[in-house]
Write a protein that holds these residues in place. Sequence first.
Motif, mmCIF file in Angstrom:
data_model
loop_
_atom_site.group_PDB
_atom_site.id
_atom_site.type_symbol
_atom_site.label_atom_id
_atom_site.label_comp_id
_atom_site.label_asym_id
_atom_site.label_seq_id
_atom_site.Cartn_x
_atom_site.Cartn_y
_atom_site.Cartn_z
ATOM 1 N N THR A 95 0.831 -1.205 0.000
ATOM 2 C CA THR A 95 0.000 0.000 0.000
ATOM 3 C C THR A 95 0.866 1.257 0.000
ATOM 4 N N PHE A 96 1.934 1.241 0.782
ATOM 5 C CA PHE A 96 2.851 2.383 0.841
ATOM 6 C C PHE A 96 3.503 2.617 -0.516
ATOM 7 N N GLY A 97 3.938 1.545 -1.164
ATOM 8 C CA GLY A 97 4.535 1.676 -2.487
ATOM 9 C C GLY A 97 3.546 2.189 -3.512
ATOM 10 N N ALA A 98 2.298 1.714 -3.431
ATOM 11 C CA ALA A 98 1.262 2.188 -4.359
ATOM 12 C C ALA A 98 0.970 3.667 -4.127
ATOM 13 N N PHE A 99 1.009 4.100 -2.860
ATOM 14 C CA PHE A 99 0.798 5.514 -2.542
ATOM 15 C C PHE A 99 1.902 6.380 -3.139
ATOM 16 N N PHE A 156 17.981 -7.564 4.800
ATOM 17 C CA PHE A 156 17.207 -8.685 4.270
ATOM 18 C C PHE A 156 15.792 -8.231 3.913
ATOM 19 N N GLU A 157 15.148 -7.543 4.852
ATOM 20 C CA GLU A 157 13.767 -7.111 4.629
ATOM 21 C C GLU A 157 13.676 -6.092 3.493
ATOM 22 N N ILE A 158 14.661 -5.203 3.393
ATOM 23 C CA ILE A 158 14.665 -4.229 2.298
ATOM 24 C C ILE A 158 14.731 -4.938 0.954
ATOM 25 N N VAL A 159 15.676 -5.864 0.822
ATOM 26 C CA VAL A 159 15.881 -6.541 -0.464
ATOM 27 C C VAL A 159 14.672 -7.405 -0.821
ATOM 28 N N MET A 160 14.180 -8.173 0.143
ATOM 29 C CA MET A 160 13.053 -9.062 -0.140
ATOM 30 C C MET A 160 11.783 -8.273 -0.475
ATOM 31 N N THR A 161 11.541 -7.186 0.266
ATOM 32 C CA THR A 161 10.346 -6.398 -0.007
ATOM 33 C C THR A 161 10.485 -5.635 -1.315
ATOM 34 N N PHE A 162 11.704 -5.221 -1.645
ATOM 35 C CA PHE A 162 11.931 -4.609 -2.955
ATOM 36 C C PHE A 162 11.484 -5.578 -4.049
ATOM 37 N N GLY A 163 11.899 -6.840 -3.950
ATOM 38 C CA GLY A 163 11.507 -7.834 -4.950
ATOM 39 C C GLY A 163 10.012 -8.026 -5.015
ATOM 40 N N LEU A 164 9.369 -8.011 -3.849
ATOM 41 C CA LEU A 164 7.915 -8.195 -3.808
ATOM 42 C C LEU A 164 7.195 -7.016 -4.456
ATOM 43 N N VAL A 165 7.524 -5.795 -4.038
ATOM 44 C CA VAL A 165 6.811 -4.615 -4.552
ATOM 45 C C VAL A 165 7.151 -4.367 -6.018
ATOM 46 N N TYR A 166 8.381 -4.660 -6.413
ATOM 47 C CA TYR A 166 8.744 -4.543 -7.831
ATOM 48 C C TYR A 166 7.884 -5.495 -8.659
ATOM 49 N N THR A 167 7.657 -6.693 -8.143
ATOM 50 C CA THR A 167 6.796 -7.662 -8.828
ATOM 51 C C THR A 167 5.365 -7.139 -8.913
ATOM 52 N N VAL A 168 4.887 -6.534 -7.835
ATOM 53 C CA VAL A 168 3.539 -5.951 -7.840
ATOM 54 C C VAL A 168 3.430 -4.878 -8.919
ATOM 55 N N ALA A 193 11.491 0.305 -4.512
ATOM 56 C CA ALA A 193 10.886 -0.358 -5.675
ATOM 57 C C ALA A 193 9.927 0.577 -6.391
ATOM 58 N N ALA A 194 9.093 1.305 -5.621
ATOM 59 C CA ALA A 194 8.120 2.208 -6.224
ATOM 60 C C ALA A 194 8.808 3.328 -6.998
ATOM 61 N N VAL A 195 9.818 3.932 -6.390
ATOM 62 C CA VAL A 195 10.515 5.048 -7.035
ATOM 63 C C VAL A 195 11.249 4.574 -8.284
ATOM 64 N N VAL A 196 11.949 3.449 -8.182
ATOM 65 C CA VAL A 196 12.695 2.921 -9.333
ATOM 66 C C VAL A 196 11.756 2.607 -10.480
ATOM 67 N N TYR A 197 10.652 1.897 -10.184
ATOM 68 C CA TYR A 197 9.757 1.499 -11.271
ATOM 69 C C TYR A 197 9.056 2.697 -11.881
ATOM 70 N N GLU A 198 8.617 3.617 -11.032
ATOM 71 C CA GLU A 198 7.921 4.797 -11.546
ATOM 72 C C GLU A 198 8.838 5.653 -12.425
ATOM 73 N N ILE A 199 10.066 5.883 -11.963
ATOM 74 C CA ILE A 199 10.969 6.778 -12.680
ATOM 75 C C ILE A 199 11.493 6.162 -13.972
ATOM 76 N N PHE A 200 11.846 4.885 -13.926
ATOM 77 C CA PHE A 200 12.524 4.283 -15.075
ATOM 78 C C PHE A 200 11.614 3.515 -16.025
ATOM 79 N N PHE A 201 10.462 3.072 -15.564
ATOM 80 C CA PHE A 201 9.661 2.184 -16.409
ATOM 81 C C PHE A 201 8.241 2.638 -16.680
ATOM 82 N N ILE A 202 7.751 3.634 -15.951
ATOM 83 C CA ILE A 202 6.415 4.157 -16.234
ATOM 84 C C ILE A 202 6.563 5.577 -16.737
ATOM 85 N N SER A 203 6.191 5.771 -17.981
ATOM 86 C CA SER A 203 6.306 7.096 -18.582
ATOM 87 C C SER A 203 5.288 8.045 -17.967
ATOM 88 N N PRO A 204 5.701 9.279 -17.673
ATOM 89 C CA PRO A 204 4.743 10.254 -17.122
ATOM 90 C C PRO A 204 3.543 10.477 -18.031
#
Length: 253
Positions: free
Chosen positions: A89-93, A147-159, A230-241
Amino acid sequence: MPLSQIAVGSTTEFTHPGALKAALAEFISVLIFVFAGEGSGVAFNKLTDNGSSTPAGLVAAALAHGFGLFVAVAIGANISGGHVNPAVTFGAFLGGHISLIRGVLYWIGQLLGAVVACLLLKFSTGGLSTPAFTLSSDVSVWNAVVFEIVMTFGLVYTVYATALDPKNGNIGIIAPIAIGLIVGANILAGGAFDGASMNPAVSFGPAVVSWSWTHHWVYWVGPLIGSAIAAVVYEIFFISPNTHEPLPPLISK
């Protein structure tokens, strides 16, 4: 700017029927997920008379969480987007896919769902404990945070890649199973070290019911940081404004 879609929302969302239904859907999805995931741990402790963790127990936990999350995401997808996780939810926000107000409602539903699931487990098993997440003896808090940062990055990036990206096309159909699989895989990788939470609600429920808060902050800080990255990376690099559009399931009106 890719993150310019961030919105606080209106206080009317606190009483909006669609928002309340979405929060209820999150409550039910998390309850189902935590009951299955935490329940697998309770069952393992009963079968082994509270013995030491084993490779078989780790595999069982990975399967229970992976299968449970697959179902929990799928049943909530058309109502709330199937976040089933405050970090998601935080990443989606941060990506502008949900307002802050609605996100708060989701968090309340998610945390309550986890607590109720653990209370039901405790009652239905005749008072067996619902163990809180803990670190292995040779793992420091900072090891666990990473550990939690890396694993959650993978999860939210997948989302993001399977559910939130407006260009995902037909791949969105497999989002629930992809999300369940990455969680199962991460548990196999990190479960022996810090329990592999990736989900503050999953950690919060057992902590409340067992009233055990040792290192609990790790299971909030790590997942929220990993989600934000994950949210910042995906938004900036893979979702066009120019093509950024929130997916309908994630903002139920």
